[in-house]
Design a protein around this motif. Structure first.
Motif, PDB file in Angstrom:
ATOM      1  N   ARG A 186     -26.419  16.922  -8.262  1.00 43.80           N
ATOM      2  CA  ARG A 186     -27.582  16.367  -8.957  1.00 43.80           C
ATOM      3  C   ARG A 186     -28.132  15.136  -8.215  1.00 43.80           C
ATOM      4  N   GLU A 189     -30.287  12.460  -9.701  1.00 40.52           N
ATOM      5  CA  GLU A 189     -29.680  11.484 -10.593  1.00 40.52           C
ATOM      6  C   GLU A 189     -28.756  10.527  -9.852  1.00 40.52           C
ATOM      7  N   SER A 190     -28.128  11.006  -8.783  1.00 41.67           N
ATOM      8  CA  SER A 190     -27.108  10.188  -8.120  1.00 41.67           C
ATOM      9  C   SER A 190     -27.663   9.290  -7.020  1.00 41.67           C
ATOM     10  N   ARG A 208     -36.819   7.277 -12.977  1.00 41.23           N
ATOM     11  CA  ARG A 208     -36.036   7.736 -14.118  1.00 41.23           C
ATOM     12  C   ARG A 208     -36.580   7.115 -15.409  1.00 41.23           C
TER      13      ARG A 208
END
Length: 208
Positions: A186, A189-190, A208
């Motif tokens: 991911r 997200e990371s 985000r």
């Protein structure tokens, strides 16, 4: 996530500011991650001059110069996407020769390239000294989620359609590896910064 449109020039300046804001008394290890179709090497190259303007020495390294020898990399065939994902990158060598020397207590001596996969032979390159406060910019694919010691990570993301269109026919066997990466790691997200690059001349930062 929402997409914040940004020009290519402003993106480079914004990333350079982010990296240069890191503590000047140590080194900074930056991953510029993305499938080849996303051209992460171009973004990494573009960061060198702005970082130097900001007083940060910058060294370019490509993870593609730290692949395992063909006898190991291709042991189970040339087009296995799972082996490509798990076995092609020599993470131990990249850690030993690039990342650890720029970590706490490191020597600052970096080997910029180890293995020429085109001719399956070691490069004969000298070590380079990175001064304190310097930056190493490592471009590559599938770099995240491997416990590699990066201080800043940038992921250049492509939608599935853009990735498929941009991947040459001879490399399309790799597509399942990129899909696995999206599912398991991911990177949206990371990573510290995610850049959407479906249209290279009109990038966007995913917020985000």
């Amino acid at each position: 996530m929402r997409a914040r449109p940004i020009s290519r020039e402003a993106l480079v300046e914004e990333l350079a500011e982010l990296i240069a804001a890191r503590p000047a008394g140590t080194w900074t290890r930056v991953a510029v991650d993305g499938a080849p179709a996303a051209r992460p090497e171009e973004l990494a190259d573009a960061l060198v001059a702005p970082l130097r303007v900001r007083g940060r020495a910058a060294l370019r390294v490509s993870a593609g110069d730290f692949l395992r020898p063909a006898s190991l990399r291709l042991e189970y065939g040339r087009t296995d996407p799972q082996v490509f994902y798990d076995e092609w990158l020599d993470t131990d060598a990249l850690t030993r020769e690039v990342l650890d020397p720029l970590g706490p207590g490191g020597s600052g001596r970096v080997l910029p390239a180890l293995w020429d996969s085109r001719i399956d032979r070691a490069y004969r390159m000298p070590y380079e000294e990175v001064p304190t406060g310097g930056v190493v910019l490592v471009d590559g694919t599938l770099l995240l989620g491997r416990w590699l010691a990066f201080d800043v990570s940038v992921h250049v993301w492509l939608s599935r359609g853009a990735l498929e269109r941009g991947t040459p026919e001879a490399e399309r066997w790799r597509l399942p590896a990129y899909e696995r990466y999206e599912h398991e790691v991911r990177p949206q997200e990371s990573a510290d910064v995610v850049v959407r690059a479906d249209h290279p001349d009109r990038p966007a930062v995913l917020v985000r």
